[in-house]
Write a protein that holds these residues in place. Structure first.
Motif, PDB file in Angstrom:
ATOM      1  N   ARG A  40       8.176   7.626  -2.273  1.00 47.24           N
ATOM      2  CA  ARG A  40       7.407   7.734  -1.032  1.00 47.24           C
ATOM      3  C   ARG A  40       7.091   9.195  -0.775  1.00 47.24           C
ATOM      4  NH1 ARG A  40      11.550   3.992   0.962  1.00 47.24           N
ATOM      5  NH2 ARG A  40      10.633   1.924   0.729  1.00 47.24           N
ATOM      6  N   LEU A  88      -5.451  10.112   3.212  1.00 48.43           N
ATOM      7  CA  LEU A  88      -4.507   9.301   2.434  1.00 48.43           C
ATOM      8  C   LEU A  88      -5.079   8.919   1.078  1.00 48.43           C
ATOM      9  CD1 LEU A  88      -2.938   6.898   5.089  1.00 48.43           C
ATOM     10  CD2 LEU A  88      -1.814   8.781   3.872  1.00 48.43           C
ATOM     11  N   SER A  89      -6.327   8.517   1.059  1.00 49.46           N
ATOM     12  CA  SER A  89      -6.959   8.084  -0.180  1.00 49.46           C
ATOM     13  C   SER A  89      -7.062   9.225  -1.190  1.00 49.46           C
ATOM     14  CB  SER A  89      -8.351   7.530   0.136  1.00 49.46           C
ATOM     15  OG  SER A  89      -8.999   7.134  -1.041  1.00 49.46           O
ATOM     16  N   SER A 124      -5.318  12.008  -1.196  1.00 45.67           N
ATOM     17  CA  SER A 124      -3.961  12.440  -1.547  1.00 45.67           C
ATOM     18  C   SER A 124      -3.341  11.501  -2.574  1.00 45.67           C
ATOM     19  CB  SER A 124      -3.075  12.521  -0.304  1.00 45.67           C
ATOM     20  OG  SER A 124      -3.544  13.512   0.586  1.00 45.67           O
ATOM     21  N   GLN A 125      -3.543  10.199  -2.359  1.00 41.42           N
ATOM     22  CA  GLN A 125      -3.018   9.205  -3.307  1.00 41.42           C
ATOM     23  C   GLN A 125      -3.532   9.499  -4.715  1.00 41.42           C
ATOM     24  OE1 GLN A 125      -1.101   6.245  -2.622  1.00 41.42           O
ATOM     25  NE2 GLN A 125      -1.090   5.699  -4.772  1.00 41.42           N
ATOM     26  N   ASN A 135      -1.019  10.733  -7.590  1.00 42.87           N
ATOM     27  CA  ASN A 135      -0.870   9.827  -8.726  1.00 42.87           C
ATOM     28  C   ASN A 135      -1.105  10.555 -10.052  1.00 42.87           C
ATOM     29  OD1 ASN A 135      -0.397   7.073  -9.638  1.00 42.87           O
ATOM     30  ND2 ASN A 135      -2.528   7.176 -10.359  1.00 42.87           N
ATOM     31  N   GLU A 189       4.053   5.326  -3.078  1.00 44.75           N
ATOM     32  CA  GLU A 189       3.521   5.094  -1.741  1.00 44.75           C
ATOM     33  C   GLU A 189       3.202   6.448  -1.121  1.00 44.75           C
ATOM     34  OE1 GLU A 189       6.468   2.991   0.526  1.00 44.75           O
ATOM     35  OE2 GLU A 189       6.333   1.203  -0.720  1.00 44.75           O
ATOM     36  N   VAL A 190       1.998   6.597  -0.609  1.00 48.11           N
ATOM     37  CA  VAL A 190       1.590   7.811   0.091  1.00 48.11           C
ATOM     38  C   VAL A 190       1.284   7.403   1.524  1.00 48.11           C
ATOM     39  CG1 VAL A 190      -0.054   9.725   0.204  1.00 48.11           C
ATOM     40  CG2 VAL A 190       0.682   8.839  -2.021  1.00 48.11           C
ATOM     41  N   SER A 191       1.909   8.112   2.479  1.00 44.50           N
ATOM     42  CA  SER A 191       1.841   7.682   3.866  1.00 44.50           C
ATOM     43  C   SER A 191       1.817   8.879   4.804  1.00 44.50           C
ATOM     44  CB  SER A 191       3.082   6.820   4.149  1.00 44.50           C
ATOM     45  OG  SER A 191       3.194   6.513   5.508  1.00 44.50           O
TER      46      SER A 191
END
Length: 156
Positions: free
Chosen positions: A39, A53-54, A56-57, A61, A77-79
């Motif tokens: 996380r 978020l998108s 950063s994900q 990744n 999980e990125v939050s």
């Protein structure tokens, strides 16, 4: 506060986060050893939008693919940090002065290891917490886990 693996992941992510204009609040590794969940909590000066978020994900990744922290399967999980925002650094504790926080120490301080009170900032290497009218100094390096205790005002 972080395990060696979490610290390694944080070190790998922070340079790119700075380039992207986001802060890595903290990294957590949870779950089974064979297929853990990683996380990554990110924050942004303008708040954490879907676009933040998108994007950063995507770059997180890519970095995880490069370093392959857990050969085999893992879940990323990125939050956003959410209402109960984790506190990890001296800057976090200073920035959220005036907020209620829950703090767990690795070893007892004054006979206890769980503390809840108002953050009063930092002094030297100590987190200052106001607990039941008492001023408590908790060494930052002795804090195992801490987070803001989020509140919602339904009266507004």
């Amino acid at each position: 506060m972080l395990t060696a693996t979490e610290a390694k992941l944080l070190d790998a992510l922070e340079p790119r986060a700075a380039q992207e204009g986001v802060e890595i609040v903290t990294v957590e590794v949870a779950g089974a050893r064979k297929a853990p969940t990683i996380r990554v909590y990110v924050d942004h000066p303008d708040g954490v939008s879907f676009d933040v978020l998108s994007s950063s994900q995507a770059w997180i990744n890519d970095i995880m693919d490069e370093i392959d922290p857990f050969p085999g399967a893992y879940t990323l999980e990125v939050s956003s940090p959410g209402i109960d925002r984790p506190l990890r650094t001296a800057e976090h504790f200073a920035r959220f002065a005036g907020e209620q926080a829950a703090v767990k120490t690795a070893a007892p301080v004054g006979g206890r290891s769980s503390w809840t009170g108002e953050l009063a900032g930092m002094e030297g290497g100590d987190v200052i917490l106001l607990v039941d009218g008492e001023r408590v100094a908790l060494p930052l390096e002795g804090i195992k886990r801490a987070h803001v205790k989020g509140t919602i005002d339904f009266g507004s």
